[in-house]
Design a protein around this motif. Sequence first.
Motif, PDB file in Angstrom:
ATOM      1  N   ALA A 231     -15.547  -3.142 -48.323  1.00  0.00           N
ATOM      2  CA  ALA A 231     -16.469  -2.076 -47.912  1.00  0.00           C
ATOM      3  C   ALA A 231     -16.900  -1.249 -49.116  1.00  0.00           C
ATOM      4  O   ALA A 231     -16.110  -1.018 -50.040  1.00  0.00           O
ATOM      5  CB  ALA A 231     -15.790  -1.173 -46.895  1.00  0.00           C
ATOM      6  N   LEU A 232     -18.174  -0.803 -49.094  1.00  0.00           N
ATOM      7  CA  LEU A 232     -18.687   0.055 -50.166  1.00  0.00           C
ATOM      8  C   LEU A 232     -19.234   1.341 -49.559  1.00  0.00           C
ATOM      9  O   LEU A 232     -19.849   1.322 -48.487  1.00  0.00           O
ATOM     10  CB  LEU A 232     -19.813  -0.651 -50.923  1.00  0.00           C
ATOM     11  CG  LEU A 232     -19.431  -1.831 -51.820  1.00  0.00           C
ATOM     12  CD1 LEU A 232     -20.705  -2.538 -52.317  1.00  0.00           C
ATOM     13  CD2 LEU A 232     -18.584  -1.375 -53.019  1.00  0.00           C
TER      14      LEU A 232
ATOM     15  N   THR B 267     -14.565  -0.481 -38.934  1.00  0.00           N
ATOM     16  CA  THR B 267     -13.709  -1.515 -39.531  1.00  0.00           C
ATOM     17  C   THR B 267     -12.364  -1.606 -38.815  1.00  0.00           C
ATOM     18  O   THR B 267     -11.501  -2.404 -39.216  1.00  0.00           O
ATOM     19  CB  THR B 267     -13.429  -1.222 -41.027  1.00  0.00           C
ATOM     20  OG1 THR B 267     -12.718   0.031 -41.104  1.00  0.00           O
ATOM     21  CG2 THR B 267     -14.693  -1.159 -41.851  1.00  0.00           C
ATOM     22  N   GLY B 268     -12.182  -0.738 -37.820  1.00  0.00           N
ATOM     23  CA  GLY B 268     -10.902  -0.722 -37.109  1.00  0.00           C
ATOM     24  C   GLY B 268      -9.770  -0.258 -38.036  1.00  0.00           C
ATOM     25  O   GLY B 268      -8.601  -0.574 -37.813  1.00  0.00           O
ATOM     26  N   GLY B 269     -10.123   0.478 -39.084  1.00  0.00           N
ATOM     27  CA  GLY B 269      -9.098   1.042 -39.986  1.00  0.00           C
ATOM     28  C   GLY B 269      -8.520   0.041 -40.962  1.00  0.00           C
ATOM     29  O   GLY B 269      -7.429   0.251 -41.505  1.00  0.00           O
ATOM     30  N   GLU B 270      -9.201  -1.058 -41.189  1.00  0.00           N
ATOM     31  CA  GLU B 270      -8.718  -2.073 -42.149  1.00  0.00           C
ATOM     32  C   GLU B 270      -9.813  -2.335 -43.170  1.00  0.00           C
ATOM     33  O   GLU B 270     -10.829  -2.965 -42.856  1.00  0.00           O
ATOM     34  CB  GLU B 270      -8.424  -3.403 -41.425  1.00  0.00           C
ATOM     35  CG  GLU B 270      -7.244  -3.391 -40.476  1.00  0.00           C
ATOM     36  CD  GLU B 270      -5.905  -3.249 -41.204  1.00  0.00           C
ATOM     37  OE1 GLU B 270      -5.804  -3.703 -42.367  1.00  0.00           O
ATOM     38  OE2 GLU B 270      -4.972  -2.664 -40.606  1.00  0.00           O
ATOM     39  N   ALA B 271      -9.685  -1.816 -44.396  1.00  0.00           N
ATOM     40  CA  ALA B 271     -10.724  -2.098 -45.398  1.00  0.00           C
ATOM     41  C   ALA B 271     -10.221  -1.822 -46.808  1.00  0.00           C
ATOM     42  O   ALA B 271      -9.382  -0.937 -47.030  1.00  0.00           O
ATOM     43  CB  ALA B 271     -11.954  -1.240 -45.122  1.00  0.00           C
ATOM     44  N   THR B 272     -10.734  -2.595 -47.738  1.00  0.00           N
ATOM     45  CA  THR B 272     -10.504  -2.331 -49.163  1.00  0.00           C
ATOM     46  C   THR B 272     -11.832  -1.798 -49.687  1.00  0.00           C
ATOM     47  O   THR B 272     -12.868  -2.465 -49.586  1.00  0.00           O
ATOM     48  CB  THR B 272     -10.115  -3.630 -49.901  1.00  0.00           C
ATOM     49  OG1 THR B 272      -8.959  -4.163 -49.240  1.00  0.00           O
ATOM     50  CG2 THR B 272      -9.798  -3.366 -51.353  1.00  0.00           C
TER      51      THR B 272
ATOM     52  N   LEU C 144     -16.538   4.661 -41.180  1.00  0.00           N
ATOM     53  CA  LEU C 144     -15.842   3.495 -41.740  1.00  0.00           C
ATOM     54  C   LEU C 144     -14.645   3.108 -40.868  1.00  0.00           C
ATOM     55  O   LEU C 144     -14.443   1.934 -40.544  1.00  0.00           O
ATOM     56  CB  LEU C 144     -15.372   3.794 -43.179  1.00  0.00           C
ATOM     57  CG  LEU C 144     -14.571   2.671 -43.811  1.00  0.00           C
ATOM     58  CD1 LEU C 144     -15.452   1.866 -44.766  1.00  0.00           C
ATOM     59  CD2 LEU C 144     -13.345   3.155 -44.547  1.00  0.00           C
ATOM     60  N   LEU C 145     -13.853   4.123 -40.453  1.00  0.00           N
ATOM     61  CA  LEU C 145     -12.675   3.831 -39.616  1.00  0.00           C
ATOM     62  C   LEU C 145     -13.096   3.192 -38.293  1.00  0.00           C
ATOM     63  O   LEU C 145     -12.495   2.217 -37.838  1.00  0.00           O
ATOM     64  CB  LEU C 145     -11.891   5.111 -39.333  1.00  0.00           C
ATOM     65  CG  LEU C 145     -11.221   5.796 -40.537  1.00  0.00           C
ATOM     66  CD1 LEU C 145     -10.322   6.930 -40.076  1.00  0.00           C
ATOM     67  CD2 LEU C 145     -10.413   4.793 -41.355  1.00  0.00           C
ATOM     68  N   GLU C 146     -14.153   3.770 -37.716  1.00  0.00           N
ATOM     69  CA  GLU C 146     -14.631   3.277 -36.420  1.00  0.00           C
ATOM     70  C   GLU C 146     -15.096   1.820 -36.524  1.00  0.00           C
ATOM     71  O   GLU C 146     -14.759   0.985 -35.697  1.00  0.00           O
ATOM     72  CB  GLU C 146     -15.824   4.135 -36.035  1.00  0.00           C
ATOM     73  CG  GLU C 146     -15.872   4.550 -34.581  1.00  0.00           C
ATOM     74  CD  GLU C 146     -17.062   5.475 -34.384  1.00  0.00           C
ATOM     75  OE1 GLU C 146     -17.011   6.625 -34.884  1.00  0.00           O
ATOM     76  OE2 GLU C 146     -18.050   5.018 -33.763  1.00  0.00           O
TER      77      GLU C 146
ATOM     78  N   ASP D  88     -10.312  12.373 -47.591  1.00  0.00           N
ATOM     79  CA  ASP D  88      -9.419  13.105 -46.682  1.00  0.00           C
ATOM     80  C   ASP D  88      -9.326  12.446 -45.317  1.00  0.00           C
ATOM     81  O   ASP D  88      -8.309  12.564 -44.637  1.00  0.00           O
ATOM     82  CB  ASP D  88      -9.865  14.569 -46.556  1.00  0.00           C
ATOM     83  CG  ASP D  88      -9.515  15.345 -47.824  1.00  0.00           C
ATOM     84  OD1 ASP D  88      -8.831  14.765 -48.701  1.00  0.00           O
ATOM     85  OD2 ASP D  88      -9.942  16.507 -47.957  1.00  0.00           O
ATOM     86  N   VAL D  89     -10.382  11.759 -44.914  1.00  0.00           N
ATOM     87  CA  VAL D  89     -10.330  11.073 -43.619  1.00  0.00           C
ATOM     88  C   VAL D  89      -9.666   9.701 -43.749  1.00  0.00           C
ATOM     89  O   VAL D  89      -8.749   9.377 -42.995  1.00  0.00           O
ATOM     90  CB  VAL D  89     -11.749  10.917 -43.023  1.00  0.00           C
ATOM     91  CG1 VAL D  89     -11.733   9.970 -41.830  1.00  0.00           C
ATOM     92  CG2 VAL D  89     -12.294  12.263 -42.607  1.00  0.00           C
ATOM     93  N   VAL D  90     -10.107   8.912 -44.733  1.00  0.00           N
ATOM     94  CA  VAL D  90      -9.652   7.509 -44.729  1.00  0.00           C
ATOM     95  C   VAL D  90      -8.259   7.319 -45.336  1.00  0.00           C
ATOM     96  O   VAL D  90      -7.554   6.368 -44.981  1.00  0.00           O
ATOM     97  CB  VAL D  90     -10.655   6.553 -45.433  1.00  0.00           C
ATOM     98  CG1 VAL D  90     -12.020   6.630 -44.786  1.00  0.00           C
ATOM     99  CG2 VAL D  90     -10.752   6.811 -46.924  1.00  0.00           C
TER     100      VAL D  90
END
Length: 323
Positions: free
Chosen positions: A232-233, A166-171, A162-164, A193-195
Motif C-alpha cells: 500500500a502507498l 485492507t482489513g488491517g493487513e498492509a506493508t 486504509l484499515l477499512e 497514529d491510526v495505523v
Amino acid sequence: MRNSKLMNIILISCFMIAVSFSIYFYIQSKAFQSKITDATSKEQVPTYHFALIGEEMDHDYWRLVGEGAKDMEEKYDVFIEYEGPRRSNPEEQLKLLDIAMKSKVDGIIVQALNDEFLPVINQAVDQGIPVITIDTDAPESKRSTYIGTDNYEAGKLAGKALLEDTGGEATVGIITGSFENAHHQLRVEGFRDVVEQEPGIDIVAVEESNITRVVAEEKTHNMLSDYPDITALYGTSALDGIGMVAAAESLGIEESLYMIAFDVLPANIALLEEGKVDVLIGQKPYEMGNRSVELMLDLMNNQEVQDVYHTNASVVRKEDIDD
Ligand code: BGC
C-alpha cells in the motif's frame, strides 16, 4: 418693406441656429460628464487591499484557492492581490510575504509552510497588519486565525480508510510533499497514529516528493524496488498520487497496490475513475480562499474571530465521484 421682411427672416434664422447649437452643446456636455463619472467610478480604489500568498500559482489546487478569494471582489469593496511562486519555493514565498508587509497592505492571508514564516508573520502583525493563515497553519505565531483543513484529522481519515479497505493487513510506503512542511508532517502523524496501533500494519519507508510529480515518481520507484513487499502507498500532497501510479506502472505492479492520495483535482479524479488510486482525501480549496477574505473583512470591522476554522476533509472513493 421688402427689406424689413428679409431682415426678419435673417434674424429668425440666426435665432434658430443659435438655439440648435445650444441644444447640441448641452447634450454633448452631458454625455461627456456621464463618461467621466463612469470612468471615475470604475477606477475607484477599493477600500481594502489584501495580499494572498500561496504555495504555487501553476497548480490546480492553488488556482481554486485564488478563485475563491478573487470572487469575493464582486461581493465586497476589496481588492485581492494573489501572488505565489510559479513552482513551490518557500524562499520566494517568504520574500512575497515580506514585500506584502513592506507595501503596507491592509491584511495578509498566507500559507505558513514552515517555521521560517513565523517571525515574518509576527513582524507584520507588530506593524499593525493582521495575518490569517490558510491551508497550513502557524498556531504559535501572532496570526489572527487559520482557515483550512485539519491536517492531522485528514491524516487520520487516510489511516482509517486504509484499515477499512485492507482489513488491517498492509506493508506501507509513504510519499510526503516535504519533511519540513507543517501540514505534511501532520498528515503523516495523523495517519501513523491510526495505523500503528494495528499489528498487521507495517510502515517500512517514508520519502519526500518535493511537491513535484517527477520526484514523487522517482522516490516511489526507488522505494518499491528497495521494498518489494510493499502492498500500500499513501501520498500526502496533491501530485504524489500521479507520481506513485506512474512508478507502479513502470514496474508493472499497479494492479496489486492499494493507493491513497490527496486532493480531488481533475488528474486525481481520472486515476480514481480508472481504479489506479483507491481513495482520495478531498479538501475545500475554493472555500478556503472565499472564507479567508470574509474573515479578514471581519477583522477590518473589529469583529471577533475564532482561533481556527476547519474546512471539511473527506474520503472520496470511485462510487462517490458524482457527488
Ligand atoms: C496541499 C497544498 C499543496 C498542494 C500541492 C495540497 O494537498 O494542501 O498545500 O500546495 O497539495 O501539492
